[in-house]
Design a protein around this motif. Structure first.
Motif, PDB file in Angstrom:
ATOM      1  N   VAL A 147       0.838  -1.206   0.000  1.00 28.84           N
ATOM      2  CA  VAL A 147       0.000   0.000   0.000  1.00 28.84           C
ATOM      3  C   VAL A 147       0.868   1.248   0.000  1.00 28.84           C
ATOM      4  O   VAL A 147       0.603   2.210  -0.739  1.00 28.84           O
ATOM      5  CB  VAL A 147      -0.973  -0.018   1.201  1.00 28.84           C
ATOM      6  CG1 VAL A 147      -1.677   1.320   1.351  1.00 28.84           C
ATOM      7  CG2 VAL A 147      -1.994  -1.133   1.055  1.00 28.84           C
ATOM      8  N   GLU A 148       1.942   1.259   0.782  1.00 32.82           N
ATOM      9  CA  GLU A 148       2.843   2.412   0.814  1.00 32.82           C
ATOM     10  C   GLU A 148       3.530   2.614  -0.528  1.00 32.82           C
ATOM     11  O   GLU A 148       3.656   3.756  -1.002  1.00 32.82           O
ATOM     12  CB  GLU A 148       3.885   2.235   1.923  1.00 32.82           C
ATOM     13  CG  GLU A 148       3.343   2.484   3.298  1.00 32.82           C
ATOM     14  CD  GLU A 148       4.405   2.294   4.375  1.00 32.82           C
ATOM     15  OE1 GLU A 148       5.610   2.197   4.041  1.00 32.82           O
ATOM     16  OE2 GLU A 148       4.024   2.258   5.551  1.00 32.82           O
ATOM     17  N   ASP A 149       3.965   1.530  -1.171  1.00 31.70           N
ATOM     18  CA  ASP A 149       4.579   1.624  -2.505  1.00 31.70           C
ATOM     19  C   ASP A 149       3.597   2.216  -3.515  1.00 31.70           C
ATOM     20  O   ASP A 149       3.948   3.080  -4.320  1.00 31.70           O
ATOM     21  CB  ASP A 149       5.066   0.256  -2.990  1.00 31.70           C
ATOM     22  CG  ASP A 149       6.312  -0.219  -2.259  1.00 31.70           C
ATOM     23  OD1 ASP A 149       6.961   0.636  -1.612  1.00 31.70           O
ATOM     24  OD2 ASP A 149       6.616  -1.432  -2.345  1.00 31.70           O
ATOM     25  N   PHE A 150       2.356   1.717  -3.466  1.00 27.14           N
ATOM     26  CA  PHE A 150       1.330   2.226  -4.391  1.00 27.14           C
ATOM     27  C   PHE A 150       1.079   3.709  -4.147  1.00 27.14           C
ATOM     28  O   PHE A 150       0.990   4.503  -5.092  1.00 27.14           O
ATOM     29  CB  PHE A 150       0.040   1.423  -4.224  1.00 27.14           C
ATOM     30  CG  PHE A 150      -1.087   1.937  -5.064  1.00 27.14           C
ATOM     31  CD1 PHE A 150      -1.089   1.761  -6.434  1.00 27.14           C
ATOM     32  CD2 PHE A 150      -2.146   2.626  -4.478  1.00 27.14           C
ATOM     33  CE1 PHE A 150      -2.126   2.252  -7.210  1.00 27.14           C
ATOM     34  CE2 PHE A 150      -3.174   3.123  -5.243  1.00 27.14           C
ATOM     35  CZ  PHE A 150      -3.167   2.930  -6.617  1.00 27.14           C
ATOM     36  N   ALA A 151       0.973   4.104  -2.891  1.00 30.25           N
ATOM     37  CA  ALA A 151       0.726   5.506  -2.556  1.00 30.25           C
ATOM     38  C   ALA A 151       1.889   6.389  -3.015  1.00 30.25           C
ATOM     39  O   ALA A 151       1.676   7.487  -3.555  1.00 30.25           O
ATOM     40  CB  ALA A 151       0.501   5.663  -1.057  1.00 30.25           C
ATOM     41  N   THR A 200       1.574   9.300  -5.816  1.00 33.58           N
ATOM     42  CA  THR A 200       1.977  10.666  -5.486  1.00 33.58           C
ATOM     43  C   THR A 200       3.001  11.195  -6.494  1.00 33.58           C
ATOM     44  O   THR A 200       2.894  12.333  -6.961  1.00 33.58           O
ATOM     45  CB  THR A 200       2.578  10.717  -4.070  1.00 33.58           C
ATOM     46  OG1 THR A 200       1.616  10.200  -3.152  1.00 33.58           O
ATOM     47  CG2 THR A 200       2.944  12.127  -3.677  1.00 33.58           C
ATOM     48  N   ALA A 201       3.976  10.360  -6.845  1.00 30.81           N
ATOM     49  CA  ALA A 201       5.001  10.770  -7.808  1.00 30.81           C
ATOM     50  C   ALA A 201       4.377  11.053  -9.179  1.00 30.81           C
ATOM     51  O   ALA A 201       4.724  12.041  -9.844  1.00 30.81           O
ATOM     52  CB  ALA A 201       6.075   9.698  -7.921  1.00 30.81           C
ATOM     53  N   GLN A 233       2.584  15.102 -13.266  1.00 35.51           N
ATOM     54  CA  GLN A 233       1.571  15.704 -14.134  1.00 35.51           C
ATOM     55  C   GLN A 233       1.341  17.175 -13.781  1.00 35.51           C
ATOM     56  O   GLN A 233       1.192  18.021 -14.665  1.00 35.51           O
ATOM     57  CB  GLN A 233       0.262  14.927 -14.025  1.00 35.51           C
ATOM     58  CG  GLN A 233       0.288  13.599 -14.743  1.00 35.51           C
ATOM     59  CD  GLN A 233      -1.055  12.897 -14.673  1.00 35.51           C
ATOM     60  OE1 GLN A 233      -1.948  13.292 -13.920  1.00 35.51           O
ATOM     61  NE2 GLN A 233      -1.195  11.848 -15.465  1.00 35.51           N
ATOM     62  N   VAL A 234       1.319  17.479 -12.505  1.00 37.22           N
ATOM     63  CA  VAL A 234       1.117  18.867 -12.078  1.00 37.22           C
ATOM     64  C   VAL A 234       2.265  19.746 -12.565  1.00 37.22           C
ATOM     65  O   VAL A 234       2.049  20.858 -13.081  1.00 37.22           O
ATOM     66  CB  VAL A 234       0.966  18.950 -10.542  1.00 37.22           C
ATOM     67  CG1 VAL A 234       1.054  20.382 -10.048  1.00 37.22           C
ATOM     68  CG2 VAL A 234      -0.347  18.328 -10.107  1.00 37.22           C
ATOM     69  N   MET A 235       3.478  19.262 -12.439  1.00 41.96           N
ATOM     70  CA  MET A 235       4.640  20.038 -12.886  1.00 41.96           C
ATOM     71  C   MET A 235       4.620  20.247 -14.394  1.00 41.96           C
ATOM     72  O   MET A 235       4.918  21.342 -14.887  1.00 41.96           O
ATOM     73  CB  MET A 235       5.943  19.345 -12.455  1.00 41.96           C
ATOM     74  CG  MET A 235       6.218  19.441 -10.965  1.00 41.96           C
ATOM     75  SD  MET A 235       6.318  21.136 -10.380  1.00 41.96           S
ATOM     76  CE  MET A 235       7.825  21.655 -11.145  1.00 41.96           C
TER      77      MET A 235
END
Length: 129
Positions: free
Chosen positions: A8-12, A16-17, A22-24
């Protein structure tokens, strides 16, 4: 339990990355468009809907027009009438749509003269030389 938590942490972290990337890229495209730089190249195919909406917002000119001010309502020219005039009745109200045009013209002229400060009556006609 820790195996599921690490997945779950890897997926999150991956999610996030991806979102940050995409935002950048969108921010770079917007800044490039705003500063008049070359357009950002993209891959083949149709762009997704979200990218289209963002590109449309970025392409809007920086100066915006003021909203149009609505004209004040025009009222019936017949003395004592407080109804609004309508173009379909010749710019008189529905109650006075059958009043002759010559009479309406007299009412309008009397109102113009009264607004100008002269006493109501027949207006003086100007002579052409």
């Amino acid at each position: 339990m820790s195996n599921i938590q690490s997945i779950v942490e890897d997926f999150a972290n991956q999610l996030t990355a991806l979102i940050e990337e995409q935002v950048m890229s969108r921010a770079r495209a917007a800044m490039s468009a705003a500063l008049g730089g070359p357009p950002v190249k993209r891959g083949p195919g149709r762009p997704p809907k979200a990218a289209k909406a963002f590109a449309a917002v970025a392409a809007v000119a920086p100066t915006r027009k003021k909203p149009r001010k609505k004209a004040p309502p025009q009222y019936c020219p017949v003395p004592g009438c407080k109804n609004k005039a309508a173009p379909i009745f010749g710019m008189v109200c529905s109650d006075h749509k059958d009043v002759p045009k010559a009479k309406i013209k007299e009412y309008r002229e009397a109102r113009r003269v009264q607004k100008a400060g002269q006493k109501p009556g027949k207006a003086k006609k100007s002579r052409k030389k």
